[in-house]
Design an enzyme around this catalytic site. Structure first.
Site, short mmCIF file in Angstrom:
data_model
loop_
_atom_site.label_atom_id
_atom_site.label_comp_id
_atom_site.label_asym_id
_atom_site.label_seq_id
_atom_site.Cartn_x
_atom_site.Cartn_y
_atom_site.Cartn_z
N ASP A 1 -6.60 2.61 3.42
CA ASP A 1 -6.58 2.22 3.51
C ASP A 1 -7.56 0.13 3.87
O ASP A 1 -7.46 -0.29 3.89
CB ASP A 1 -5.72 1.93 4.94
CG ASP A 1 -4.42 3.18 4.78
OD1 ASP A 1 -3.65 2.93 3.58
OD2 ASP A 1 -4.24 3.75 5.81
N GLU B 1 -1.11 9.65 -5.07
CA GLU B 1 0.45 8.49 -5.60
C GLU B 1 0.14 7.89 -6.78
O GLU B 1 1.80 7.82 -7.39
CB GLU B 1 0.19 7.93 -4.28
CG GLU B 1 0.38 8.33 -3.24
CD GLU B 1 -0.93 7.79 -2.34
OE1 GLU B 1 -1.17 7.90 -1.11
OE2 GLU B 1 -1.24 6.36 -2.10
N GLU C 1 0.80 -0.95 -0.18
CA GLU C 1 0.05 0.05 0.03
C GLU C 1 0.90 1.13 0.37
O GLU C 1 1.40 1.39 0.40
CB GLU C 1 -1.04 0.15 1.40
CG GLU C 1 -1.75 1.32 1.64
CD GLU C 1 -2.53 0.89 0.19
OE1 GLU C 1 -2.96 0.16 -0.84
OE2 GLU C 1 -3.14 2.04 -0.24
#
Ligand code: AMP
Ligand code: GLC
Length: 495
Positions: free
Chosen positions: A470, A312, A281
């Site tokens: 998450d 990201e 992750e």
């Protein structure tokens, strides 16, 4: 896209996944957990902080785009950048000055489990996986209290040279400090005014100030590494926290040492169960050297699955030499989804992955290798399941069990998400990635990959945004690994 059909699919997927979760023997989760000190910004908080500085100084510092917080003006600059763009970021700080300053001038509303590994292991334990083994190299007594109190959550502990599994409150290391991060949450439409510039925050999001105390090492104790078999049986591993690796340490070691040891752990896990799936992750990584090393040396060729958000993706593409694509992901205009899709495909190829899962506000895309053992319908169920989890997490700030997760089913699918996908449909059908009907199902068939795309549920006033990514990645990955396991068990039954 038919919104009612997608609502129905969310319901079916939720119960399908709920049935398969018990097939999973265990999940290993490492490395980062910390305590999150969460503060929700009101306009008054912001103007009070701005009032402590010369506004021109803040604006000048914004121009320098600080990648580390060395003083309060660096903090103010990154806060305003994050608010202006509505983009999450995590900025490191290497001393405790800013912590003291924030305590004095701002304070926090509440403290919560933080760190991807901490959040993921709590979620998976709450969803009643048979076994979750979490490993945090810096587990302090205080930190241990933030783990859920369930009988399926374990942490390895070395006792007389032997590794045994204990519940976190019995596995902490004495005399270790806790790592505390500051989470500055802000809401859409917050008015910001500084040095004659005014803007409204475009979406709910947050800035994270991540503490990097000198003692922090992303590492595994020698005994635990050597006796890693003691954590098995496990079917999957979710690894995160690599962003905490620093270029140079005071003891003379460098990031290369830590990267090499991280790879050894991954390889050892795989050697102990060749069918084990490994997920990394990603999060915001300011240092480009570290970002590149994580991607090209830890992720590439060693892991199967990568989870990340759109910022990201852009950052990853940038250090991998795809500046143009990176830029178009960041631009996020009408064709935003197209660039995100192209970027994710590029990452799948460059990093030799089996799957890349991107979550965004309103839709998720998962790119898959052609020969993935599961069907696109199954992958779609995993994504839909985590859309429900994300909604529950956004409403409640925490998911304690399946009943609490079910609350997410009541949240409507985002109409913005659906609208964005309508634009992407034109690209997909035009490029012959799918027919109109296939797109309505969320299935794409590229020349060298497949993909699943879904519209997702969005909570209007989330309790907090930190950790939702998450939850999404953990829910999807755990669902996938349990499906692989379920199929294996069913196929091995005598006919
Ligand atoms: P990350 O930036 O990795 O923490 O991921 C944040 C993700 O959480 C976004 O990409 C969205 O998919 C999801 N998310 C954020 N806010 C909400 C919300 N209000 N409701 C549902 N999902 C959300
Ligand atoms: C990063 C941050 C941590 C936060 C987490 C949420 O790990 O360091 O503070 O809880 O992201 O995703």
């Amino acid at each position: 896209m038919d919104i009612h059909e997608w609502e129905q699919r969310h319901i079916e997927a939720f119960y399908n996944v709920k049935e398969t979760i018990p097939y999973l023997d265990g999940m290993f989760v490492a490395y980062n957990s910390n305590i999150d000190a969460i503060k929700h910004f009101a306009e008054a908080d912001l103007s009070k902080l701005i009032g402590l500085f010369k506004e021109t100084e803040i604006m000048e510092r914004i121009e320098t785009y600080p990648r580390e917080i060395k003083d309060p003006i660096d903090f103010m600059a990154r806060l305003l950048i994050s608010m202006r763009e509505g983009k999450a970021a995590e900025i490191p700080t290497y001393n405790s000055d800013i912590h003291e300053w924030l305590k004095e001038h701002l304070g926090f509303d509440y403290a919560h489990m933080g760190g991807q590994a901490g959040i993921i292991s709590n979620l998976l334990s709450s969803l009643r996986l048979k076994k979750v083994v979490v490993y945090v190299p810096w587990l302090s007594q205080e930190q241990a209290k933030y783990f859920v109190d369930t009988d399926n959550l374990w942490h390895p502990k070395v006792e007389n040279g032997k590794v045994c599994l204990k519940h976190p409150p019995e596995a902490f290391k004495p005399k270790i400090e806790s790592k505390v991060n500051w989470i500055l949450e802000y809401s859409k439409n917050l008015n910001v005014s500084c040095d004659g510039k005014n803007f409204k925050v475009p979406r709910d999001n947050r800035l994270i100030i991540s503490s990097h105390p000198k003692w922090l090492r992303l590492d595994m104790e020698r005994e635990i590494y050597e006796q890693l078999n003691s954590i098995f049986p496990i079917d999957g591993a979710m690894l995160s926290g690599y962003q905490l690796i620093t270029e140079k340490y005071e003891d003379g070691s460098t990031y290369q040492d830590h990267v090499a040891r991280s790879v050894q752990v991954i390889e050892k896990l795989k050697s102990l169960n060749p069918e084990l799936r490994i997920h990394v992750e990603l999060t915001s990584i300011q240092n480009r050297v570290i970002r590149k090393a994580i991607l090209t040396e830890i992720v590439a060729k060693h892991v199967h699955s990568l989870g990340l958000d759109t910022v990201e993706i852009a950052n990853a593409l940038n250090v991998l030499g795809h500046e143009e694509l990176s830029y178009s992901v960041i631009m996020k205009e009408e064709y935003g989804i197209t660039s995100i899709y192209q970027g994710a495909v590029q990452l799948l190829k460059d990093l030799s992955l089996e799957r890349v899962h991107v979550h965004s506000l309103g839709f998720y895309i998962c790119i898959l290798v052609k020969d993935h053992p599961l069907t696109l319908k199954e992958h779609r169920d995993f994504l839909l399941f985590s859309s429900t989890l994300a909604a529950a997490q956004a409403i409640r700030g925490n998911i304690g069990n399946f009943m609490e997760a079910e609350v997410g089913l009541e949240v409507p699918i985002s109409s913005d998400g659906i609208e964005g996908l309508e634009n992407f449909k034109i690209y997909c059908v035009g490029r012959k990635l799918c027919t109109l009907e296939e797109f309505e199902s969320g299935y794409l068939y590229g020349p060298d990959h497949d993909a699943v795309i879904i519209p997702t549920k969005i909570v209007n006033k989330p309790k907090a945004t930190v950790g939702i990514g998450d939850v999404i990645s953990a829910g999807t990955f755990a669902a996938m690994v349990s499906k692989i396991k379920q199929k294996k068990i069913i196929n091995s039954l005598p006919v």
